[in-house]
Design a protein around this motif. Structure first.
Motif: not given
Length: 343
Positions: A281-293, A311-321
């Motif tokens: 349900p996230l908007e595209w710009y939110m997804s971009l900040l969360s997914i982009v390496p 917090a969501m952006v940081a969580t998904l980014q840290m999980a990716r790393v």
């Protein structure tokens, strides 16, 4: 010491000026741009690595102070889409590595480490042990992060309106001193913990958690907006100082293919953000900040500036790393084997 202090003061001041003129993520972009200009055309400034760690802890603490328990409830629904995009990010990085190897003069493992979408410091540190040219790997990752940190906040900020700002910039003196004391305690404890418990993204993880804990126990504590702004400014200065003439020279030596690879990296990120948006349900710009390496702290800081759930952006980014770091030994073994066979 004086030149470093002047450099930080000027870059942060430029960031504040950008923010005053309502430039999206102005603190970060202004300091990043001025830091690059100084490093490339005036004088290279060597900033200590610990400065970035302390800044990272301050940004994480700020995010933790803004976090609310109910935000965690929606994170579990993102697990499936996150795994899908993680696998695709990994595959995309491997394909880009093959592309870079095919059209450049770098060896197989150098191309692989250049395009590995994990934590830059960890990837750079490991690259030399596997026969990669560490200078090229460091130059490529430095450029990738600098490019993404400059382009994505501007790109998102220009298209997301009505959500800029860092909250109340100034508070009464007693409230300010209380908030700064609490944040300093979070930062010091974060540095201590991250020295004894090490994993990718440890500093940001501990800082967010400790900041959340302090704010839960003392909800009356509110951080002035300029604290987060200054932390973003210092981060931008550190990133800008890393993009020096040596980095530019290494990329130039690789040829135009390095720019094409970075562009393909960016296009891949846009596509993955679109897929993540379609699955959540996230908007595209939110997804971009969360997914982009592009770095957990950098993207979380951007989300903070744009009031987009850092917090969501940081969580998904840290999980990716962290996930990619855990996969890295297996990927290296597989990739090196192919390289030895001349594939």
């Amino acid at each position: 010491m004086l030149s470093k202090g002047v450099f930080l003061a000027v870059t942060v001041a430029v960031g504040a000026l950008f923010a005053a003129f309502q430039v999206p993520a102005g603190w970060l972009l202004g300091s990043l741009l001025s830091g690059m200009v100084c490093t490339l055309w005036i004088k290279k400034i060597m900033l200590p690595d610990r400065l970035f760690k302390w800044t990272l802890a301050a940004i994480g603490g700020n995010i933790g102070f803004m976090l609310r328990p109910e935000q965690f409830l929606q994170y579990h629904s993102l697990l499936g889409p996150f795994v899908v995009t993680l696998v695709l990010t990994l595959c995309g990085g491997i394909l880009l590595g093959k592309f870079l190897k095919r059209f450049s003069n770098v060896n197989h493992n150098t191309a692989f480490f250049c395009c590995m979408p994990g934590g830059a410091s960890e990837v750079i540190a490991l690259s030399k042990d596997y026969g990669a040219d560490q200078r090229i790997v460091a130059a490529f990752h430095t450029t990738r992060i600098t490019f993404f940190v400059f382009v994505i906040p501007l790109f998102v900020g220009l298209n997301v309106t009505g959500r800029t700002g860092l909250g109340t910039m100034f508070l009464p003196l007693d409230e300010t001193l209380l908030a700064l004391g609490a944040l300093m305690a979070v930062v010091v404890l974060t540095i201590f913990l991250s020295k004894h418990v090490t994993f990718p993204g440890a500093s940001l993880f501990f800082a967010i958690g400790l900041g959340f804990l302090v704010h839960t126990l003392f909800p009356q504590i509110i951080l002035p907006g300029y604290v987060q702004g200054v932390a973003q400014g210092v981060m931008g200065a550190v990133i800008g100082a890393r993009f020096d003439r040596e980095t530019f020279g290494e990329l130039k030596r690789m040829g135009f293919i390095s720019a094409i690879t970075l562009l393909l990296y960016f296009i891949m990120s846009l596509g993955l953000a679109g897929l993540f948006t379609w699955m959540t349900p996230l908007e595209w710009y939110m997804s971009l900040l969360s997914i982009v390496p592009a770095g957990a702290a950098e993207m979380a800081s951007t989300a903070t500036a744009l009031q987009m759930e850092p917090a969501m952006v940081a969580t998904l980014q840290m999980a990716r790393v962290l996930a990619l770091f855990l996969c890295l030994p297996f990927l290296i073994k597989w990739f090196s084997k192919q390289d030895n066979n001349g594939v």
